[in-house]
Design an enzyme around this catalytic site. Structure first.
Site, mmCIF file in Angstrom:
data_model
loop_
_atom_site.group_PDB
_atom_site.id
_atom_site.type_symbol
_atom_site.label_atom_id
_atom_site.label_comp_id
_atom_site.label_asym_id
_atom_site.label_seq_id
_atom_site.Cartn_x
_atom_site.Cartn_y
_atom_site.Cartn_z
ATOM 1 N N ASN A 14 -13.000 -2.928 2.211
ATOM 2 C CA ASN A 14 -13.836 -1.746 2.394
ATOM 3 C C ASN A 14 -14.829 -1.646 1.243
ATOM 4 O O ASN A 14 -14.471 -1.839 0.080
ATOM 5 C CB ASN A 14 -12.972 -0.483 2.438
ATOM 6 C CG ASN A 14 -12.150 -0.398 3.710
ATOM 7 O OD1 ASN A 14 -12.615 -0.771 4.777
ATOM 8 N ND2 ASN A 14 -10.919 0.088 3.590
ATOM 9 N N GLY A 22 -14.744 4.138 3.780
ATOM 10 C CA GLY A 22 -13.541 4.809 3.304
ATOM 11 C C GLY A 22 -12.966 4.216 2.039
ATOM 12 O O GLY A 22 -11.795 4.431 1.722
ATOM 13 N N HIS A 63 -9.939 -4.839 -3.461
ATOM 14 C CA HIS A 63 -8.606 -5.037 -2.888
ATOM 15 C C HIS A 63 -8.753 -5.480 -1.436
ATOM 16 O O HIS A 63 -9.506 -4.891 -0.667
ATOM 17 C CB HIS A 63 -7.736 -3.781 -2.990
ATOM 18 C CG HIS A 63 -8.412 -2.521 -2.559
ATOM 19 N ND1 HIS A 63 -9.310 -1.843 -3.357
ATOM 20 C CD2 HIS A 63 -8.330 -1.814 -1.402
ATOM 21 C CE1 HIS A 63 -9.748 -0.783 -2.722
ATOM 22 N NE2 HIS A 63 -9.179 -0.742 -1.519
ATOM 23 N N LEU A 64 -8.026 -6.511 -1.117
ATOM 24 C CA LEU A 64 -8.016 -7.074 0.225
ATOM 25 C C LEU A 64 -6.791 -6.507 0.941
ATOM 26 O O LEU A 64 -5.653 -6.751 0.518
ATOM 27 C CB LEU A 64 -7.943 -8.599 0.111
ATOM 28 C CG LEU A 64 -7.992 -9.450 1.368
ATOM 29 C CD1 LEU A 64 -9.274 -9.201 2.151
ATOM 30 C CD2 LEU A 64 -7.889 -10.931 0.979
ATOM 31 N N HIS A 65 -7.045 -5.725 2.004
ATOM 32 C CA HIS A 65 -5.929 -5.194 2.793
ATOM 33 C C HIS A 65 -5.392 -6.305 3.689
ATOM 34 O O HIS A 65 -6.169 -6.970 4.394
ATOM 35 C CB HIS A 65 -6.392 -4.057 3.703
ATOM 36 C CG HIS A 65 -6.862 -2.819 3.001
ATOM 37 N ND1 HIS A 65 -6.085 -1.685 2.874
ATOM 38 C CD2 HIS A 65 -8.039 -2.518 2.401
ATOM 39 C CE1 HIS A 65 -6.763 -0.746 2.241
ATOM 40 N NE2 HIS A 65 -7.958 -1.223 1.939
ATOM 41 N N ASP A 109 0.842 -1.189 0.000
ATOM 42 C CA ASP A 109 0.000 0.000 0.000
ATOM 43 C C ASP A 109 0.884 1.248 0.000
ATOM 44 O O ASP A 109 1.903 1.307 0.679
ATOM 45 C CB ASP A 109 -0.911 -0.018 1.230
ATOM 46 C CG ASP A 109 -2.038 0.984 1.134
ATOM 47 O OD1 ASP A 109 -3.194 0.549 0.990
ATOM 48 O OD2 ASP A 109 -1.769 2.202 1.202
HETATM 49 P P1 DGP Z 1 -9.507 1.698 0.352
HETATM 50 O O1 DGP Z 1 -9.653 2.795 1.351
HETATM 51 O O2 DGP Z 1 -9.961 0.366 0.909
HETATM 52 O O3 DGP Z 1 -10.123 2.026 -0.992
HETATM 53 O O4 DGP Z 1 -7.944 1.555 0.136
HETATM 54 C C1 DGP Z 1 -7.252 2.008 -0.974
HETATM 55 C C2 DGP Z 1 -5.790 1.908 -0.641
HETATM 56 O O5 DGP Z 1 -5.058 2.004 -1.842
HETATM 57 C C3 DGP Z 1 -5.273 3.018 0.265
HETATM 58 O O6 DGP Z 1 -4.814 2.419 1.466
HETATM 59 C C4 DGP Z 1 -4.129 3.640 -0.488
HETATM 60 C C5 DGP Z 1 -3.859 2.673 -1.589
HETATM 61 N N1 DGP Z 1 -3.480 3.262 -2.864
HETATM 62 C C6 DGP Z 1 -4.137 4.242 -3.535
HETATM 63 N N2 DGP Z 1 -3.511 4.495 -4.693
HETATM 64 C C7 DGP Z 1 -2.442 3.660 -4.749
HETATM 65 C C8 DGP Z 1 -1.422 3.449 -5.713
HETATM 66 O O7 DGP Z 1 -1.352 4.084 -6.769
HETATM 67 N N3 DGP Z 1 -0.481 2.498 -5.413
HETATM 68 C C9 DGP Z 1 -0.526 1.778 -4.245
HETATM 69 N N4 DGP Z 1 0.449 0.864 -4.056
HETATM 70 N N5 DGP Z 1 -1.485 1.940 -3.330
HETATM 71 C C10 DGP Z 1 -2.421 2.879 -3.582
#
Ligand code: DGP
Length: 117
Positions: A90, A96, A103-105, A33
């Site tokens: 999410n 949020g 995407h699975l955090h 992330d």
């Molecule tokens: P959510 O809040 O569940 O939609 O999480 C989206 C996540 O994606 C957030 O933690 C930041 C991450 N993120 C956003 N843009 C990018 C990107 O361009 N590259 C990476 N590696 N992560 C990103």
């Protein structure tokens, strides 16, 4: 909602945008992330575009299992499996969700508060 061609995670999957990839499987990709909330914060995404968890149906059963297996492999590789880690999906504004590609955090490496803030 973004078109697939505009989707940043589709573009990462396609190699058009950089990301620190930590694992992959035939239908999933795992990368760090950009804004980590824990020492381990990895996103596991399907290589096909799925908007979010609410868009999942019975036809995605195998894909969901593959996401979970990749997440476990990430946890093992990151050394957080034994102490524990959190998997988060999410959906929608109140949760949020900002990127409209499932995407699975995978979060770990510190004590995670529950319930989350
Ligand atoms: P959510 O809040 O569940 O939609 O999480 C989206 C996540 O994606 C957030 O933690 C930041 C991450 N993120 C956003 N843009 C990018 C990107 O361009 N590259 C990476 N590696 N992560 C990103």
């Amino acid at each position: 909602m973004a078109e697939v061609g505009d989707c940043i995670f589709c573009r990462i999957v396609a190699g058009e945008l950089p990301a620190e990839v930590v694992a992959r499987s035939p239908h999933t990709l795992a990368f760090r992330d950009l804004d980590p909330q824990a020492p381990t914060h990895v996103l596991v995404v399907p290589t096909e575009h799925v908007a979010d968890a609410a868009a999942l149906g019975p036809e995605h059963a195998a894909l969901l299992a593959e996401l979970a297996v990749t997440a476990r492999e990430v946890a093992e590789a990151e050394g957080v499996r034994d102490r524990g880690y959190r998997l988060v999906l999410n959906v929608g504004d109140d949760a949020g969700n900002t990127v409209p590609h499932l995407h699975l955090h995978v979060l770990g490496g510190r004590r995670l508060e529950w319930p989350p803030g």
